[in-house]
Scaffold this motif. Structure first.
Motif, PDB file in Angstrom:
ATOM      1  N   HIS A 198     -23.661 -16.002 -43.272  1.00 22.00           N
ATOM      2  CA  HIS A 198     -24.449 -17.232 -43.347  1.00 22.00           C
ATOM      3  C   HIS A 198     -25.917 -16.932 -43.028  1.00 22.00           C
ATOM      4  CE1 HIS A 198     -25.782 -21.351 -42.472  1.00 22.00           C
ATOM      5  NE2 HIS A 198     -24.752 -21.733 -43.210  1.00 22.00           N
ATOM      6  N   SER A 199     -26.146 -16.153 -41.964  1.00 21.72           N
ATOM      7  CA  SER A 199     -27.523 -15.807 -41.570  1.00 21.72           C
ATOM      8  C   SER A 199     -28.209 -14.987 -42.648  1.00 21.72           C
ATOM      9  CB  SER A 199     -27.508 -15.005 -40.263  1.00 21.72           C
ATOM     10  OG  SER A 199     -26.976 -15.776 -39.229  1.00 21.72           O
ATOM     11  N   ILE A 214     -27.635 -15.011 -45.891  1.00 20.91           N
ATOM     12  CA  ILE A 214     -27.981 -15.876 -47.024  1.00 20.91           C
ATOM     13  C   ILE A 214     -29.198 -16.742 -46.681  1.00 20.91           C
ATOM     14  CG2 ILE A 214     -27.198 -17.777 -48.512  1.00 20.91           C
ATOM     15  CD1 ILE A 214     -24.298 -16.667 -48.047  1.00 20.91           C
ATOM     16  N   PHE A 215     -29.156 -17.369 -45.500  1.00 14.96           N
ATOM     17  CA  PHE A 215     -30.259 -18.271 -45.129  1.00 14.96           C
ATOM     18  C   PHE A 215     -31.577 -17.510 -45.012  1.00 14.96           C
ATOM     19  CE2 PHE A 215     -32.972 -20.548 -42.129  1.00 14.96           C
ATOM     20  CZ  PHE A 215     -33.068 -21.758 -42.784  1.00 14.96           C
ATOM     21  N   TYR A 216     -31.507 -16.289 -44.494  1.00 18.09           N
ATOM     22  CA  TYR A 216     -32.726 -15.508 -44.313  1.00 18.09           C
ATOM     23  C   TYR A 216     -33.451 -15.288 -45.632  1.00 18.09           C
ATOM     24  CZ  TYR A 216     -35.923 -12.291 -42.184  1.00 18.09           C
ATOM     25  OH  TYR A 216     -37.069 -11.708 -41.718  1.00 18.09           O
ATOM     26  N   ARG A 234     -33.821 -19.435 -47.474  1.00 15.06           N
ATOM     27  CA  ARG A 234     -34.627 -20.362 -46.650  1.00 15.06           C
ATOM     28  C   ARG A 234     -34.394 -21.827 -46.986  1.00 15.06           C
ATOM     29  NH1 ARG A 234     -36.310 -17.529 -42.308  1.00 15.06           N
ATOM     30  NH2 ARG A 234     -37.294 -15.607 -42.919  1.00 15.06           N
ATOM     31  N   GLN A 286     -31.224 -24.759 -46.273  1.00 15.60           N
ATOM     32  CA  GLN A 286     -29.917 -24.958 -45.661  1.00 15.60           C
ATOM     33  C   GLN A 286     -28.847 -25.374 -46.682  1.00 15.60           C
ATOM     34  OE1 GLN A 286     -29.397 -24.139 -42.341  1.00 15.60           O
ATOM     35  NE2 GLN A 286     -27.273 -24.307 -42.971  1.00 15.60           N
ATOM     36  N   THR A 317     -28.027 -22.488 -48.877  1.00 18.16           N
ATOM     37  CA  THR A 317     -27.268 -21.525 -48.078  1.00 18.16           C
ATOM     38  C   THR A 317     -25.797 -21.918 -48.016  1.00 18.16           C
ATOM     39  OG1 THR A 317     -29.176 -20.937 -46.706  1.00 18.16           O
ATOM     40  CG2 THR A 317     -27.000 -20.503 -45.767  1.00 18.16           C
ATOM     41  N   GLU A 318     -25.540 -23.203 -47.758  1.00 23.77           N
ATOM     42  CA  GLU A 318     -24.147 -23.672 -47.677  1.00 23.77           C
ATOM     43  C   GLU A 318     -23.424 -23.470 -49.011  1.00 23.77           C
ATOM     44  OE1 GLU A 318     -22.657 -24.468 -44.936  1.00 23.77           O
ATOM     45  OE2 GLU A 318     -24.514 -24.417 -43.775  1.00 23.77           O
ATOM     46  N   PHE A 333     -22.813 -19.761 -49.502  1.00 25.47           N
ATOM     47  CA  PHE A 333     -21.815 -19.318 -48.516  1.00 25.47           C
ATOM     48  C   PHE A 333     -20.406 -19.701 -48.979  1.00 25.47           C
ATOM     49  CE2 PHE A 333     -19.212 -20.104 -44.733  1.00 25.47           C
ATOM     50  CZ  PHE A 333     -19.317 -18.884 -44.076  1.00 25.47           C
ATOM     51  N   ILE A 341     -26.969 -14.797 -54.628  1.00 25.04           N
ATOM     52  CA  ILE A 341     -28.372 -15.142 -54.344  1.00 25.04           C
ATOM     53  C   ILE A 341     -29.247 -14.739 -55.529  1.00 25.04           C
ATOM     54  CG2 ILE A 341     -30.368 -14.572 -52.897  1.00 25.04           C
ATOM     55  CD1 ILE A 341     -28.293 -14.218 -50.565  1.00 25.04           C
TER      56      ILE A 341
END
Length: 197
Positions: A36-37, A39-41, A44, A46, A49-50, A53, A87
Motif C-alpha cells: 500500500h505504501s 503504491i501511494f508513494y 500520491r 488515496q 492507491t486503493e 491495491f 501503476i
C-alpha cells in the motif's frame, strides 16, 4: 499443524492454492502495509492507491488459484512487480509515453547540496528547487521516472529495482542516467535553475 504466521511465503501460497483461505489472510497481513505504501508513494492519490491495491491482490489471488504462480522464493518482489505494472498501466492511460533522446553529459542533479546552515531565503530556494524537480520528474518517460523514484524517493538499491521491475541492473543504471540527463535538458530548455548554491 504449524502456526500459519511462522510459515514461509511459499508454504502459505501452497496452502492457499489448496483451499486454505486463512493462509492468504496471513500473506495479505504480511505485505499489505508495504505494498500500500509503495503504491501511494508513487501515485500520491488515496483513491487511486486503493484501486491499484485491490487490483494487485485480485491478480495475486487469480494467479495462485489458476496455478500460474511460480515459486522462486521472491514472493514480495512478485507482488510488488504486479503493483508496479498496474501503476505503469495507469500512468500510460493518463498520458502518451514521451521518449527523449540523450546527450553525452553526465550530471547528478540530486546530489549537489552543500552542507551548511540555512536561512529563510535558502529554505525558500530549496523548496522551489525541489518543486521544480518534482515537475520535471513527472515529464520523464515512465521507465526512467520509476527507476528514479525507486532510487531517490524509496532509497532502493539498483539490485532491488532490477528485481522488482524485471530488468537488469545495467538497464536500471542506464535508465537512471537518462532520467538525470533528460531532467537537465528540460531544466535548461525551460530556464529552470536546479542549483541550491
Amino acid at each position: 499443524m504449524k502456526n500459519l504466521k511462522s510459515m514461509t511465503d511459499e508454504a502459505l501460497v501452497d496452502l492457499y492454492a489448496h483451499g486454505n483461505n486463512s493462509a492468504f489472510d496471513v500473506l495479505l497481513n504480511r505485505y499489505k502495509k508495504s505494498i500500500h505504501s509503495y503504491i501511494f508513494y508513487i501515485v500520491r492519490n488515496q483513491d487511486l492507491t486503493e484501486d491499484i491495491f485491490q487490483e494487485t491482490f485480485l491478480k495475486v489471488i487469480m494467479t495462485i488459484k489458476q496455478g500460474r504462480y511460480t515459486d522462486n522464493g521472491k514472493f514480495k518482489a512478485w507482488i510488488t512487480r504486479i503493483a508496479h505494472n498496474l501503476i505503469i498501466d495507469n500512468f500510460r492511460q493518463e498520458r502518451n509515453e514521451n521518449t527523449i533522446s540523450n546527450d553525452e553529459v553526465e550530471v547528478d542533479l540530486l546530489n549537489d547540496m552543500k552542507l551548511c546552515d540555512t536561512n529563510v531565503e535558502d529554505n525558500m530556494v530549496q523548496e522551489q528547487v525541489f518543486s521544480d524537480i518534482k515537475k520535471l520528474v513527472k515529464h520523464l518517460p515512465d521507465n526512467q521516472r520509476e527507476v528514479l523514484e525507486m532510487r531517490y524517493y524509496q532509497d532502493m538499491s539498483f539490485k532491488e529495482i532490477a528485481d522488482i521491475t524485471g530488468i537488469s541492473i545495467n538497464t536500471a543504471l542506464g535508465r537512471m542516467r537518462y532520467a538525470i540527463l533528460n531532467m537537465r535538458r528540460m531544466a535548461d530548455e525551460n530556464h529552470i535553475e536546479l542549483s541550491l548554491s
